[in-house]
Design an enzyme around this catalytic site. Structure first.
Site, PDB file in Angstrom:
ATOM      1  NE  ARG A 107      -1.775  -2.823  -4.481  1.00 17.31           N
ATOM      2  CZ  ARG A 107      -1.969  -2.995  -3.176  1.00 17.31           C
ATOM      3  NH1 ARG A 107      -1.954  -1.951  -2.367  1.00 17.31           N
ATOM      4  NH2 ARG A 107      -2.180  -4.189  -2.672  1.00 17.31           N
ATOM      5  CG  ASP A 109      -8.498   0.823   9.981  1.00 15.99           C
ATOM      6  OD1 ASP A 109      -9.086   1.099  11.016  1.00 15.99           O
ATOM      7  OD2 ASP A 109      -9.096   0.337   8.999  1.00 15.99           O
ATOM      8  CG  ASP A 127      -1.389   1.738   3.089  1.00 14.32           C
ATOM      9  OD1 ASP A 127      -1.187   1.418   4.283  1.00 14.32           O
ATOM     10  OD2 ASP A 127      -1.993   1.007   2.294  1.00 14.32           O
ATOM     11  CG  PHE A 174     -12.239   0.217   2.202  1.00 13.65           C
ATOM     12  CD1 PHE A 174     -11.528  -0.486   3.175  1.00 13.65           C
ATOM     13  CD2 PHE A 174     -11.860   0.093   0.873  1.00 13.65           C
ATOM     14  CE1 PHE A 174     -10.470  -1.298   2.813  1.00 13.65           C
ATOM     15  CE2 PHE A 174     -10.797  -0.717   0.506  1.00 13.65           C
ATOM     16  CZ  PHE A 174     -10.104  -1.418   1.487  1.00 13.65           C
ATOM     17  CB  VAL A 175      -9.840   5.787   1.449  1.00 14.55           C
ATOM     18  CG1 VAL A 175     -10.832   6.617   2.248  1.00 14.55           C
ATOM     19  CG2 VAL A 175      -8.663   5.391   2.328  1.00 14.55           C
ATOM     20  N   GLY A 209       0.791  -1.223   0.000  1.00 12.65           N
ATOM     21  CA  GLY A 209       0.000   0.000   0.000  1.00 12.65           C
ATOM     22  C   GLY A 209       0.823   1.271   0.000  1.00 12.65           C
ATOM     23  CE  LYS A 217     -10.042   4.163   7.194  1.00 15.69           C
ATOM     24  NZ  LYS A 217     -10.547   2.790   6.887  1.00 15.69           N
ATOM     25  CG  ASP A 239      -5.291  -3.195  -1.996  1.00 15.56           C
ATOM     26  OD1 ASP A 239      -4.881  -2.715  -0.929  1.00 15.56           O
ATOM     27  OD2 ASP A 239      -5.689  -4.376  -2.109  1.00 15.56           O
TER      28      ASP A 239
END
Ligand code: 5GP
Ligand code: MG
Length: 180
Positions: free
Chosen positions: A166, A104, A101, A153-154, A45, A132, A160
């Protein structure tokens, strides 16, 4: 691809500007690193963030890839993550900057930081492009954060869904009907 994105959160231009600012901060912090800097991106990511960030860092550095496979999309059974690090000894006594990336639950980062700490680097810091805030545990501070994001969800800019999106140049929220 674009039709699968419900909303853009950060455009390519906004990301470019923010990455440049982060790079300036990081460059200042490591300008006088005697130990030597090793950047350790958590794949896959962080690939695009990494590529843009390091080209804005005028510092002599090594790159040590960290590969971690958690459970794939569509799997709900938790499996222990498998992690591949650079050879033991490579980062002993060096300044390590972990790059990911998105932060979370912090589960991935906590796991990786533990493995890296065991190899006794001089210092460890973390840079994440996205965080987040509502999800991150209070006891997992990170030194460099690109943007705080809502708990959706980004995808895009390296992030991805099922290994797609991506290459989408902006960061956006995936349309819920695409998450099947
Ligand atoms: P954590 O272990 O902090 O819960 O999750 C970190 C990893 O889960 C990230 O490195 C990323 O691969 C994945 N992840 C968490 N949230 C998102 C998200 O909103 N979008 C995408 N594409 N991946 C996410
Ligand atoms: Mg990841």
């Amino acid at each position: 691809m674009e039709t699968d994105i419900a909303r853009i959160l950060f455009t390519q231009d906004q990301i470019r500007r923010r990455v440049r600012e982060l790079a300036r901060e990081i460059a200042a912090a490591y300008a006088n690193s005697g130990a030597g800097l090793t950047i350790m991106p958590i794949l896959s990511g962080s690939l695009i963030f990494l590529a843009d960030l390091i080209r804005e860092l005028p510092i002599k550095m090594k790159i040590g890839l960290v590969q971690i496979s958690t459970y794939p999309a569509r799997t709900t059974t938790p499996m222990p993550p498998r992690t591949l690090l650079p050879p033991v000894g490579d980062i002993r006594g060096r300044d390590v900057l972990v790059v990911d990336d998105i932060l979370d639950s912090g589960r991935t980062l906590r796991h990786v930081l533990g493995l890296i700490r065991a190899q006794q680097p001089a210092t460890i810091r973390t840079a994440v492009l996205l965080r987040k805030p509502v999800r991150v545990p209070a006891d997992l501070p990170v030194e460099y954060v690109g943007f705080d994001v809502e708990d959706s969800f980004v995808v895009g800019y390296g992030l991805d869904y099922d290994d797609y999106y991506r290459n989408f140049p902006h960061i956006g929220v995936l349309a819920p009907e695409r998450m099947t």
